[in-house]
Design a protein around this motif. Structure first.
Motif, PDB file in Angstrom:
ATOM      1  N   ASP A 175       1.013  -1.347  -0.094  1.00 56.12           N
ATOM      2  CA  ASP A 175      -0.018  -0.012  -0.029  1.00 56.12           C
ATOM      3  C   ASP A 175       0.905   1.231   0.014  1.00 56.12           C
ATOM      4  OD1 ASP A 175      -2.532  -1.234   0.017  1.00 56.12           O
ATOM      5  OD2 ASP A 175      -2.638  -1.345   2.222  1.00 56.12           O
ATOM      6  N   ILE A 178       3.157   1.384  -3.478  1.00 61.01           N
ATOM      7  CA  ILE A 178       2.154   1.813  -4.597  1.00 61.01           C
ATOM      8  C   ILE A 178       1.684   3.085  -4.430  1.00 61.01           C
ATOM      9  CG2 ILE A 178       0.069   0.915  -5.729  1.00 61.01           C
ATOM     10  CD1 ILE A 178       2.050  -0.813  -6.464  1.00 61.01           C
ATOM     11  N   GLU A 179       1.390   3.752  -3.519  1.00 59.11           N
ATOM     12  CA  GLU A 179       0.640   5.114  -3.464  1.00 59.11           C
ATOM     13  C   GLU A 179       1.802   5.828  -3.480  1.00 59.11           C
ATOM     14  OE1 GLU A 179      -1.347   7.875   0.156  1.00 59.11           O
ATOM     15  OE2 GLU A 179      -0.780   5.839   0.645  1.00 59.11           O
ATOM     16  N   ARG A 207      -1.456  -7.965  -2.674  1.00 60.79           N
ATOM     17  CA  ARG A 207      -2.052  -6.505  -2.799  1.00 60.79           C
ATOM     18  C   ARG A 207      -1.437  -5.656  -3.641  1.00 60.79           C
ATOM     19  NH1 ARG A 207      -3.865  -3.254   1.524  1.00 60.79           N
ATOM     20  NH2 ARG A 207      -4.858  -5.508   2.038  1.00 60.79           N
ATOM     21  N   LEU A 211      -3.880  -3.773  -6.424  1.00 59.16           N
ATOM     22  CA  LEU A 211      -3.752  -2.256  -6.752  1.00 59.16           C
ATOM     23  C   LEU A 211      -3.502  -1.924  -8.189  1.00 59.16           C
ATOM     24  CD1 LEU A 211      -2.133  -1.261  -3.355  1.00 59.16           C
ATOM     25  CD2 LEU A 211      -4.494  -0.986  -4.002  1.00 59.16           C
ATOM     26  N   ASP A 212      -2.627  -2.645  -8.562  1.00 56.15           N
ATOM     27  CA  ASP A 212      -2.185  -2.160 -10.303  1.00 56.15           C
ATOM     28  C   ASP A 212      -1.508  -3.755 -10.740  1.00 56.15           C
ATOM     29  OD1 ASP A 212      -1.078  -1.794 -12.764  1.00 56.15           O
ATOM     30  OD2 ASP A 212       0.027   0.021 -11.824  1.00 56.15           O
TER      31      ASP A 212
END
Length: 354
Positions: A175, A178-179, A207, A211-212
């Motif tokens: 998280d 990626i953010e 995860r 997310l991508d």
């Protein structure tokens, strides 16, 4: 006493003019013993410098108050802290703990479990070399021993298990990265064996891809000694395409973080300017090195205390029925090694080998 012979419970009973059973009750804190008898027993204990023999104290049907613990490596900061926590929790509950290291050897692990059984321990805490399906757990099952399995484990139909929530903790690292805009990662592990490390790998990848779907995640898992680990990480950087470098590394154990950090510094790779670094399993040196290392902290003290509580609930008959799996949450400490850099990393340093 006149000689060096160890005083026995019967010596205490004779001087205190009570029965051996009364001495035992006083030492166990049984409240029904008459105050005068308690005083005489305590005076005799002090006079004789008497200490209970843990292997000879199981009068009739009393439960022995010795707990065994087998961990993979006592030199590891994590397992060393875990062993300290287990011993402290056991002593607080009135038990003595015997701790041994399997040295990451599954045969030795099974042999140690058999030895714990020979010592007639009340129960055993096992951190398996591999998982709850390894020879140590099988030996516990074959000998019908009370046990709790810790750390490198999942749910089990015979024993309670407790571990850090490795999957969720690794997902939180995904998280974060990626953010920040990272899309190319290296996951580094210093073992292929540990279930905990494999779960961290799975948690991050699952995860990140959720997310991508287009993220790139390289994995490097190597066994062996320090030289093998160094060669593996050096070879990875040598072969990496300078036009498409990874921008973040997630090292899956404290040992792994040291290996990765050493190679990056040898190559002059700047952290976090060239590559962001996040480690699993926090340590004091990660807080004081420069740059300080962002890391997942495992709740070692909580795991140790809960493991002893779970084991004693079975040993003392306070709990029966279905076995439980407990996961303790981890905490992600943000430090300098993961400070966000909006500009793309420069690939110029990543393949240097001077």
């Amino acid at each position: 006493m006149a000689d060096n012979k160890r005083a026995t419970i019967h010596d205490v009973a004779r001087i205190a003019q009570v029965s051996a059973a009364t001495v035992s009750k006083v030492m166990r804190g049984v409240a029904t013993v008459k105050p005068d008898n308690v005083m005489r027993v305590n005076d005799a204990i002090a006079q004789l410098d008497y200490r209970m023999d843990p292997l000879a104290s199981g009068l009739r049907n009393e439960q022995r108050r010795i707990i065994g613990a087998v961990v993979p490596d006592l030199e590891s900061p994590f397992f060393g802290a875990l062993a300290t926590g287990l011993e402290s929790a056991a002593e607080d509950a009135g038990y003595t703990m015997i701790i041994a290291s399997s040295c990451e050897d599954e045969k030795r692990e099974a042999d140690l479990i058999a030895r714990m059984n020979d010592w007639r321990v009340a129960g055993t805490v096992l951190v398996p070399v591999r998982s709850e399906r390894g020879p140590g757990a099988e030996q516990l099952r074959a000998l019908d021993m009370q046990a709790v399995l810790v750390d490198r484990v999942s749910a089990n139909d015979r024993f309670d298990t407790i571990a850090a929530d490795n999957f969720a903790a690794a997902a939180s690292v995904a998280d974060l990265l990626i953010e920040q805009g990272h899309r190319s990662f290296l996951l580094h592990g210093a073992t292929r064996v540990s279930r905990a490390v494999r779960t961290r790998q799975e948690g991050f990848i699952t995860r990140a891809q959720a997310l991508d779907p287009d993220v790139r995640v390289d994995t490097l898992m190597s066994d062996g000694g320090l030289d093998e680990h160094r060669k593996a990480i050096s070879s990875y950087f040598d072969k990496m395409d300078a036009k498409d470098p990874i921008t973040a590394v997630f090292s899956l154990s404290q040992h792994s973080t040291l290996i990765v950090l050493g190679e990056m510094r040898r190559r002059g790779i700047r952290i976090p300017d060239d590559v962001t670094l996040v480690g699993f399993d926090d340590a004091e040196w990660m807080r004081i090195t420069w740059p300080s290392i962002t890391a997942v902290a495992q709740p070692v003290a909580q795991i140790a205390r809960r493991a002893i509580a779970m084991l004693l609930a079975r040993v003392e008959g306070d709990k029966d029925g279905l076995r439980v799996q407990h996961l303790e949450p981890c905490k992600l400490w943000l430090r300098k090694s993961s400070e966000h850099r909006p500009a793309l990393r420069s690939p110029s340093r990543l393949n240097r080998n001077d």
